[in-house]
Design an enzyme around this catalytic site. Structure first.
Site, short mmCIF file in Angstrom:
data_model
loop_
_atom_site.label_atom_id
_atom_site.label_comp_id
_atom_site.label_asym_id
_atom_site.label_seq_id
_atom_site.Cartn_x
_atom_site.Cartn_y
_atom_site.Cartn_z
NE ARG A 36 -1.42 -2.06 5.95
CZ ARG A 36 -1.58 -1.15 5.00
NH1 ARG A 36 -2.40 -0.12 5.18
NH2 ARG A 36 -0.94 -1.27 3.86
CE LYS A 197 -4.90 -0.62 -17.03
NZ LYS A 197 -5.29 0.79 -16.98
N GLY A 354 -1.51 -5.65 -1.80
CA GLY A 354 -2.87 -5.95 -1.32
C GLY A 354 -3.51 -7.15 -2.00
N GLY A 377 1.95 -0.31 -1.70
CA GLY A 377 2.79 0.62 -2.45
C GLY A 377 4.24 0.64 -2.00
C1 3PG Z 1 -1.58 2.06 2.50
O1 3PG Z 1 -2.66 1.70 2.95
O2 3PG Z 1 -1.10 1.62 1.43
C2 3PG Z 1 -0.76 3.00 3.30
O3 3PG Z 1 -1.34 3.18 4.55
C3 3PG Z 1 -0.57 4.31 2.58
O4 3PG Z 1 -1.80 4.91 2.36
P1 3PG Z 1 -1.98 5.92 1.14
O5 3PG Z 1 -1.87 5.10 -0.10
O6 3PG Z 1 -3.33 6.56 1.34
O7 3PG Z 1 -0.86 6.91 1.25
#
Ligand code: 3PG
Ligand code: MG
Length: 397
Positions: A36, A197, A354, A377
């Site tokens: 990143r 899931k 991830g 996310g």
């Molecule tokens: C992540 O690592 O997915 C983003 O930086 C967002 O982080 P968070 O899920 O803690 O909001």
């Protein structure tokens, strides 16, 4: 949709508050994966080249509005300096005198990193007063944090509404890859949706059914679909309570001419353990005392045929228990095939999440994908068809 970029704003002599996502994995005080950090370099360099002063705003971990010394962004400084090839100044706070003084002291050509935005309660509350304190520090706002754009936080959302706001280079790249893959893709389009899931991927499946031609379902989720068809999945990870939902998804897919590709054979073992003795059986023949940990060779061949015919691939989630070998076999085989079709110019391949990126890296195929997102996310929410607040708040070109 087109958003303003660094090319649309005059940056000469301007303090550019640049929201980056350098929420990177750290072990024993050192960054273990600097991806990143490396991916924001083009943005920082472009701001410098245009005569701007990059002042980096970022969160790290989840300190929940308090100063937690173990969650200081200072930990990212060495990796950031290495990636940029220059020293980076650091301010102990992201607002107030510490930030203002560090910005005033920043020489032309310099880069400044501000302390964790989540040390302040106003950040996650998207508090307008906290956003105004941030805005007071700069002239222009640049958001390069696609992977945090699903959060409506002060540094990702409210701040964008207070200053001229543009997308950074990584944000542009992420948006353009996702638009190519889903907004107006070359067809057929195949999606791989894997993971443990079904319940966490319902909105994803619902949105994709109307957009893609086939969906390869893998991982624990696939077991839920098998069980919903009356198949005994033994000790497999399975959300039995989701059977009705899984059947509704199958019906919806049928009506939309979207083919769901489920395993036809599976690899079963007695234990969830690396190297656990295993055998290949038909998907309908999992013994009662065994669990399904991967898709089998006939399933891999079917997936290969679907990939070969496809022009576009979107991938989120592994096909099996990829973290415990040999149950990474289906994920690896599919990843390598996608990589080779991409190399041959026959497939546009976009992956994110991830676990997905970890699996593609482990199989050595990530570098050959057309695009690998830095987001978890946010990637998922985009695929779910949601509007990301951090993107929506940017100025349109
Ligand atoms: C992540 O690592 O997915 C983003 O930086 C967002 O982080 P968070 O899920 O803690 O909001
Ligand atoms: Mg997260």
């Amino acid at each position: 949709m087109a958003w303003k970029s660094l090319d649309d704003l005059d940056l000469g002599g301007k303090v550019v508050l640049t929201r980056v996502d350098i929420n990177v994995p750290v072990e024993n005080g050192a960054v273990t994966d600097a991806t990143r950090i490396e991916r924001i370099v083009p943005t920082v360099k472009d701001i410098l080249a245009k005569g701007g002063k990059p002042v980096l705003l970022a969160h790290f971990d989840r300190p929940k509005g308090k100063v937690v010394p173990g969650m200081s962004l200072r930990v990212a400084l060495p990796a950031l300096e290495a990636a940029l090839g220059q020293p980076v100044a650091f301010a102990e706070d992201c607002v107030g005198p510490a930030a203002a003084e560090a910005i005033a002291a920043l020489p032309a050509g310099g880069v400044l990193l501000l302390e964790n935005t989540r040390f302040h309660k106003g950040e996650e509350k998207n508090d307008p007063e906290f956003a105004a304190e941030l805005a007071a520090l700069g002239d222009v706002y640049c958001n390069d944090a696609f992977s945090a754009a699903h959060r409506a936080h002060a540094s990702t959302e409210a701040l964008a509404r207070l200053l001229p706001a543009c997308a950074g280079r990584l944000m542009q790249a992420e948006l353009s890859a996702l638009e190519k893959a889903l907004t107006d893709p070359a067809r057929p389009v195949v999606a791989v949706v894997g993971g443990a899931k079904v319940s966490t991927k319902l909105e994803l499946l619902g949105n994709l059914i109307g957009k893609v031609d086939s969906i390869v379902i893998g991982g624990g989720m696939a077991n839920t679909f098998l069980a919903a068809q009356g198949i005994d999945v033994g000790k497999s990870l399975c959300e039995h309570e989701m059977a009705d939902t899984a059947r509704a998804i199958m019906t919806k897919a049928d009506g939309a001419n979207c083919t769901l590709v489920l395993p036809v054979d599976v690899v079963v073992a007695a234990e969830f353990k690396a190297g656990s003795p295993n055998e290949i059986v038909a998907a309908s023949a999992c013994p009662p005392d065994r669990m399904i940990l991967d898709a089998g060779p006939a399933s891999i061949a079917r997936i290969a045929a679907v990939f070969s015919a496809a022009r576009t691939l979107v991938w989120n989630g592994p096909l099996g228990a990829f973290e415990i070998p040999p149950f990474n076999t289906a994920t690896d085989a599919a990843a390598r095939q996608a990589a080779s079709l991409t190399r041959a110019g026959r497939l546009l391949s976009v992956a994110g999440g991830g676990d997905t990126v970890a699996a593609l890296n482990a199989s050595g195929s990530a570098a050959d994908f057309s695009y690998v997102s830095t987001a978890g996310g946010a990637f998922l929410e985009w695929l779910e068809g949601k509007t990301l607040p951090g993107v929506a708040a940017l100025d349109q070109a």
